[in-house]
Design a protein around this motif. Structure first.
Motif, PDB file in Angstrom:
ATOM      1  N   ARG A  42       0.813  -1.201   0.000  1.00 18.49           N
ATOM      2  CA  ARG A  42       0.000   0.000   0.000  1.00 18.49           C
ATOM      3  C   ARG A  42       0.852   1.259   0.000  1.00 18.49           C
ATOM      4  O   ARG A  42       1.044   1.904   1.021  1.00 18.49           O
ATOM      5  N   TYR A  43       1.379   1.587  -1.156  1.00 18.42           N
ATOM      6  CA  TYR A  43       2.197   2.785  -1.336  1.00 18.42           C
ATOM      7  C   TYR A  43       1.386   3.800  -2.139  1.00 18.42           C
ATOM      8  O   TYR A  43       0.767   3.448  -3.143  1.00 18.42           O
ATOM      9  N   ARG A  44       1.428   5.042  -1.725  1.00 18.55           N
ATOM     10  CA  ARG A  44       0.779   6.102  -2.484  1.00 18.55           C
ATOM     11  C   ARG A  44       1.775   7.239  -2.681  1.00 18.55           C
ATOM     12  O   ARG A  44       2.554   7.564  -1.791  1.00 18.55           O
ATOM     13  N   CYS A  45       1.740   7.830  -3.867  1.00 17.15           N
ATOM     14  CA  CYS A  45       2.628   8.952  -4.179  1.00 17.15           C
ATOM     15  C   CYS A  45       1.984   9.762  -5.293  1.00 17.15           C
ATOM     16  O   CYS A  45       1.480   9.199  -6.272  1.00 17.15           O
ATOM     17  N   ALA A  46       2.008  11.083  -5.127  1.00 18.28           N
ATOM     18  CA  ALA A  46       1.456  12.004  -6.127  1.00 18.28           C
ATOM     19  C   ALA A  46       0.007  11.653  -6.468  1.00 18.28           C
ATOM     20  O   ALA A  46      -0.417  11.754  -7.615  1.00 18.28           O
ATOM     21  N   GLY A  47      -0.729  11.199  -5.460  1.00 21.39           N
ATOM     22  CA  GLY A  47      -2.151  10.961  -5.645  1.00 21.39           C
ATOM     23  C   GLY A  47      -2.534   9.615  -6.210  1.00 21.39           C
ATOM     24  O   GLY A  47      -3.725   9.354  -6.415  1.00 21.39           O
ATOM     25  N   HIS A  48      -1.578   8.744  -6.465  1.00 23.68           N
ATOM     26  CA  HIS A  48      -1.959   7.443  -6.988  1.00 23.68           C
ATOM     27  C   HIS A  48      -1.218   6.345  -6.227  1.00 23.68           C
ATOM     28  O   HIS A  48      -0.146   6.562  -5.668  1.00 23.68           O
ATOM     29  N   GLU A  49      -1.827   5.169  -6.231  1.00 18.90           N
ATOM     30  CA  GLU A  49      -1.240   4.031  -5.541  1.00 18.90           C
ATOM     31  C   GLU A  49      -0.264   3.318  -6.467  1.00 18.90           C
ATOM     32  O   GLU A  49      -0.515   3.175  -7.668  1.00 18.90           O
ATOM     33  N   ALA A  50       0.854   2.908  -5.906  1.00 16.75           N
ATOM     34  CA  ALA A  50       1.868   2.223  -6.706  1.00 16.75           C
ATOM     35  C   ALA A  50       1.311   0.925  -7.274  1.00 16.75           C
ATOM     36  O   ALA A  50       0.571   0.191  -6.609  1.00 16.75           O
ATOM     37  N   SER A  51       1.654   0.659  -8.515  1.00 16.41           N
ATOM     38  CA  SER A  51       1.207  -0.570  -9.160  1.00 16.41           C
ATOM     39  C   SER A  51       2.019  -1.753  -8.647  1.00 16.41           C
ATOM     40  O   SER A  51       3.077  -1.591  -8.033  1.00 16.41           O
ATOM     41  N   GLU A  52       1.535  -2.954  -8.923  1.00 15.11           N
ATOM     42  CA  GLU A  52       2.240  -4.150  -8.473  1.00 15.11           C
ATOM     43  C   GLU A  52       3.600  -4.266  -9.132  1.00 15.11           C
ATOM     44  O   GLU A  52       4.554  -4.765  -8.538  1.00 15.11           O
ATOM     45  N   SER A  53       3.708  -3.784 -10.379  1.00 15.81           N
ATOM     46  CA  SER A  53       5.008  -3.840 -11.065  1.00 15.81           C
ATOM     47  C   SER A  53       5.992  -2.847 -10.477  1.00 15.81           C
ATOM     48  O   SER A  53       7.201  -3.086 -10.455  1.00 15.81           O
ATOM     49  N   GLU A  54       5.485  -1.696  -9.992  1.00 14.95           N
ATOM     50  CA  GLU A  54       6.357  -0.698  -9.378  1.00 14.95           C
ATOM     51  C   GLU A  54       6.815  -1.142  -7.997  1.00 14.95           C
ATOM     52  O   GLU A  54       7.954  -0.887  -7.590  1.00 14.95           O
ATOM     53  N   MET A  55       5.942  -1.793  -7.257  1.00 11.17           N
ATOM     54  CA  MET A  55       6.241  -2.181  -5.891  1.00 11.17           C
ATOM     55  C   MET A  55       5.595  -3.533  -5.586  1.00 11.17           C
ATOM     56  O   MET A  55       4.491  -3.609  -5.060  1.00 11.17           O
ATOM     57  N   PRO A  56       6.262  -4.612  -5.936  1.00  5.77           N
ATOM     58  CA  PRO A  56       5.700  -5.944  -5.696  1.00  5.77           C
ATOM     59  C   PRO A  56       5.474  -6.194  -4.211  1.00  5.77           C
ATOM     60  O   PRO A  56       6.218  -5.713  -3.357  1.00  5.77           O
ATOM     61  N   VAL A  57       4.421  -6.953  -3.908  1.00  4.93           N
ATOM     62  CA  VAL A  57       4.122  -7.307  -2.523  1.00  4.93           C
ATOM     63  C   VAL A  57       5.121  -8.361  -2.059  1.00  4.93           C
ATOM     64  O   VAL A  57       5.356  -9.362  -2.752  1.00  4.93           O
ATOM     65  N   CYS A  58       5.703  -8.153  -0.911  1.00  5.21           N
ATOM     66  CA  CYS A  58       6.721  -9.086  -0.419  1.00  5.21           C
ATOM     67  C   CYS A  58       6.131 -10.422   0.011  1.00  5.21           C
ATOM     68  O   CYS A  58       6.676 -11.483  -0.287  1.00  5.21           O
ATOM     69  N   PHE A  59       5.021 -10.369   0.728  1.00  2.38           N
ATOM     70  CA  PHE A  59       4.499 -11.586   1.339  1.00  2.38           C
ATOM     71  C   PHE A  59       3.008 -11.730   1.050  1.00  2.38           C
ATOM     72  O   PHE A  59       2.176 -11.547   1.942  1.00  2.38           O
ATOM     73  N   PRO A  60       2.629 -11.997  -0.196  1.00  2.41           N
ATOM     74  CA  PRO A  60       1.211 -12.104  -0.548  1.00  2.41           C
ATOM     75  C   PRO A  60       0.536 -13.245   0.198  1.00  2.41           C
ATOM     76  O   PRO A  60       1.127 -14.304   0.419  1.00  2.41           O
ATOM     77  N   GLY A  61      -0.700 -12.983   0.619  1.00  2.00           N
ATOM     78  CA  GLY A  61      -1.490 -14.041   1.236  1.00  2.00           C
ATOM     79  C   GLY A  61      -1.253 -14.245   2.711  1.00  2.00           C
ATOM     80  O   GLY A  61      -1.933 -15.058   3.344  1.00  2.00           O
ATOM     81  N   ARG A  62      -0.309 -13.524   3.288  1.00  4.49           N
ATOM     82  CA  ARG A  62      -0.075 -13.687   4.724  1.00  4.49           C
ATOM     83  C   ARG A  62      -1.147 -12.958   5.506  1.00  4.49           C
ATOM     84  O   ARG A  62      -1.562 -11.870   5.154  1.00  4.49           O
ATOM     85  N   GLY A  63      -1.598 -13.551   6.570  1.00  5.44           N
ATOM     86  CA  GLY A  63      -2.639 -12.938   7.381  1.00  5.44           C
ATOM     87  C   GLY A  63      -2.396 -13.177   8.846  1.00  5.44           C
ATOM     88  O   GLY A  63      -1.294 -13.533   9.261  1.00  5.44           O
ATOM     89  N   MET A  64      -3.418 -13.013   9.638  1.00  3.50           N
ATOM     90  CA  MET A  64      -3.286 -13.152  11.085  1.00  3.50           C
ATOM     91  C   MET A  64      -3.345 -14.635  11.466  1.00  3.50           C
ATOM     92  O   MET A  64      -4.306 -15.119  12.062  1.00  3.50           O
TER      93      MET A  64
END
Length: 262
Positions: free
Chosen positions: A28-50
């Motif tokens: 969840r990165y935001r800059c200049a009014g838009h959220e970073a795309s998955e290609s710009e900032m891949p999620v490190c640990f997809p699917g991890r939860g509590m």
């Protein structure tokens, strides 16, 4: 207002937090009014939860896109100066330039946009400086860190892991510092600025000048490079005076007023 924390401790406390609340917040990165795309900032640990299980520390440190890396620096910097997240994967001289611009921006933000900031390690001095910065603000009790809140939690388990790594002199410690190089430099600057502001506040405190310990406090402030080393002693002196109500006068209370919570 904000609090700045020692980078190593902050990073290790974020590790169990991410484990506990899910890896999806890493993206969840935001800059200049838009959220970073998955290609710009891949999620490190997809699917991890509590699920009650810590992400392995080795995996946490190894993720180059980890939101915890240099978090304090990038959160206080103007990321538009570095192309938002287009340069997140930059290497070599390009990365060095990006990091320097980001660091300089964070320093400028802290110095010019925050009339007050504190250091997590010095809660009473934060209270003193906060009251000296905003003269109409008075706390009805001393601020304290609630260390007992971490017992039995993911954060507490992270602290246990940190102690284990320190005892074993794990090479991960050096890697963590490398991941947070800009935060280390930023924290060094923040400490110098913090203690300079603290010294100015003490020198100009009319209530402190009237006390018998004023000269003792001044002697502790004499050498700027010794301020950090003397901080705990200064804190004890000021806190003792505060307990005797020499420094602050509690604000009048009414049935609708509540004491500020730490």
């Amino acid at each position: 207002m904000t609090l700045v924390r020692e980078p190593f401790d902050r990073y290790l406390s974020e590790w169990p937090f991410i484990s506990g609340f899910g890896g999806e917040i890493m993206g969840r990165y935001r800059c200049a009014g838009h959220e970073a795309s998955e290609s710009e900032m891949p999620v490190c640990f997809p699917g991890r939860g509590m699920d009650g299980h810590l992400i392995p520390l080795e995996a946490f440190v190894s993720c180059e896109q980890n939101i915890a890396n240099d978090r304090q620096t990038w959160m206080l910097s103007n990321r538009t100066l570095t192309g938002c997240y287009n340069g997140s994967s930059a290497a070599g001289s390009a990365a060095a330039l990006r990091n320097q611009v980001m660091l300089d921006s964070a320093k400028q933000t802290l110095a010019t946009e925050f009339s007050f900031f504190g250091l997590t390690e010095f809660m009473y001095l934060n209270q003193y400086l906060l009251e000296r910065t905003f003269t109409n603000l008075h706390f009805s009790k001393l601020l304290q860190l609630r260390t007992n809140l971490t017992e039995g939690t993911w954060i507490g388990r992270g602290a246990e892991q940190l102690l284990k790594l320190s005892r074993e002199r794990s090479p991960l410690l050096q890697k963590i510092l490398q991941r947070n190089r800009q935060d280390v430099l930023f924290f060094s600057y923040a400490k110098r600025l913090y203690f300079r502001r603290l010294a100015q506040a003490i020198h100009s405190d009319p209530k402190l000048i009237q006390t018998e310990v004023y000269k003792n406090v001044l002697s502790l402030l004499r050498e700027p490079e010794e301020l950090e080393a003397n901080a705990n002693q200064i804190s004890r002196v000021l806190e003792e005076l505060d307990e005797r109500r020499f420094l602050t006068t509690p604000a009048a209370t009414s049935p609708h007023q509540h004491s500020p919570q730490p």
